[in-house]
Write an enzyme that holds these catalytic residues in place. Structure first.
Site, short mmCIF file in Angstrom:
data_model
loop_
_atom_site.label_atom_id
_atom_site.label_comp_id
_atom_site.label_asym_id
_atom_site.label_seq_id
_atom_site.Cartn_x
_atom_site.Cartn_y
_atom_site.Cartn_z
N VAL A 9 0.81 -1.22 0.00
CA VAL A 9 0.00 0.00 0.00
C VAL A 9 0.84 1.27 0.00
O VAL A 9 0.32 2.36 -0.26
CB VAL A 9 -0.99 0.03 1.19
CG1 VAL A 9 -2.00 -1.12 1.08
CG2 VAL A 9 -0.27 0.02 2.53
N TYR A 67 0.70 5.51 15.66
CA TYR A 67 -0.58 4.91 15.26
C TYR A 67 -1.72 5.91 15.43
O TYR A 67 -2.55 6.10 14.54
CB TYR A 67 -0.84 3.65 16.08
CG TYR A 67 -2.08 2.89 15.65
CD1 TYR A 67 -2.04 2.02 14.57
CD2 TYR A 67 -3.29 3.05 16.32
CE1 TYR A 67 -3.18 1.33 14.17
CE2 TYR A 67 -4.43 2.38 15.93
CZ TYR A 67 -4.36 1.51 14.85
OH TYR A 67 -5.49 0.83 14.45
N LYS A 88 -4.09 7.57 12.38
CA LYS A 88 -5.54 7.36 12.29
C LYS A 88 -6.32 8.67 12.44
O LYS A 88 -7.39 8.83 11.83
CB LYS A 88 -5.97 6.33 13.33
CG LYS A 88 -5.42 4.93 13.09
CD LYS A 88 -5.86 4.37 11.74
CE LYS A 88 -5.46 2.91 11.57
NZ LYS A 88 -5.94 2.34 10.29
#
Length: 259
Positions: free
Chosen positions: A61, A153, A157
């Site tokens: 990705v 993280y 997000k």
């Protein structure tokens, strides 16, 4: 008749705990499914298990050319692309910010954020060719607050939320809807196994006992919501955020003993 008959769905991280649940459910509802992942062995195995309307494609990705190849594979195999599920993601080994190295920071943002950006960028022309469709980005309840020791993280997000809203504004007139799901603690290897370089798993820091619904989530909880958001039943929903956490973010559910 399935809800996704004659539609093609690309799911990133399609061999993982949540990803494979999504793949199986879309396939059961009649969709052609492209299982996109870096794990070729598990991807081919899952595609073989599901049969003719499933294909595996290798996808990194973080690589724009890999994304272009995956979208092209969907159109060549099934004629169109109608739904993109940006599900792939990784967590950082827990550490305070001052002990988090730059390489870890960059890796987490590259996969979780840049990977989502590149997915939208690659899929949009195909979704336009299909006269519209849906994109769902899988974020996290960690994108709705702070979580100590998970700065990369959490930051990745949080950024996915802003990216989703911007994409929804840009693409709505093309009949492409873009929404976000924020899972809480879902019982998958992502939660129960330590991240690379870590000795403890996220599940080690959580007990579901204080939740309003006192259990960990399961992949099917997320999958059911995903199917709704990508179906025609949600044709007037875009730029929205859906939390699925059993009440984790509500605060503790206090218990009282009967008199």
């Amino acid at each position: 008749m399935g809800r996704f008959d004659d539609q093609t769905v690309l799911v990133t991280g399609g061999t993982g705990g949540q990803g494979s649940s999504h793949v199986r459910a879309f396939h059961a509802e009649g969709a052609n499914v492209l299982i996109a992942d870096i794990d070729a062995e598990r991807g081919v195995e899952l595609a073989d298990e599901l049969g003719g309307r499933a294909r595996f494609t290798h996808l990194d990705v973080t690589d724009e050319s890999s994304w272009s190849a995956a979208v092209l594979a969907a159109e060549r195999a099934f004629g169109a692309l109608n739904v993109l599920v940006n599900n792939a993601g990784v967590q950082n080994p827990p550490a305070p910010i001052e002990q988090t190295d730059r390489a870890t920071w960059s890796r987490i943002l590259d996969i979780n954020l840049t990977g989502t950006f590149l997915g939208i960028k690659a899929a949009v022309p195909a979704l336009r060719r299909a006269t519209g469709g849906a994109i769902v980005n899988i974020a996290s309840t960690m994108s709705l607050g702070g979580t100590a020791h998970y700065a990369p993280y959490v930051a990745s997000k949080w950024a996915v939320r802003g990216l989703t809203r911007t994409a929804a504004l840009e693409l709505g007139r093309d009949r492409i809807r873009v929404n976000t799901i924020h899972p809480g603690v879902i019982a998958t290897p992502f939660i129960h196994e330590p991240a690379a370089g870590a000795t403890a798993a996220i599940a080690d820091f959580f007990s579901p006992e204080p939740f309003a619904i006192p259990r960990l989530g399961v992949p099917a909880d997320v999958t059911g919501l995903l199917l709704f958001l990508t179906s025609s039943e949600a044709s007037f929903i875009t730029g929205s955020e859906y939390v699925i956490d059993g009440g984790l973010l509500l605060g503790p559910a206090l218990r009282t003993e009967a008199a």
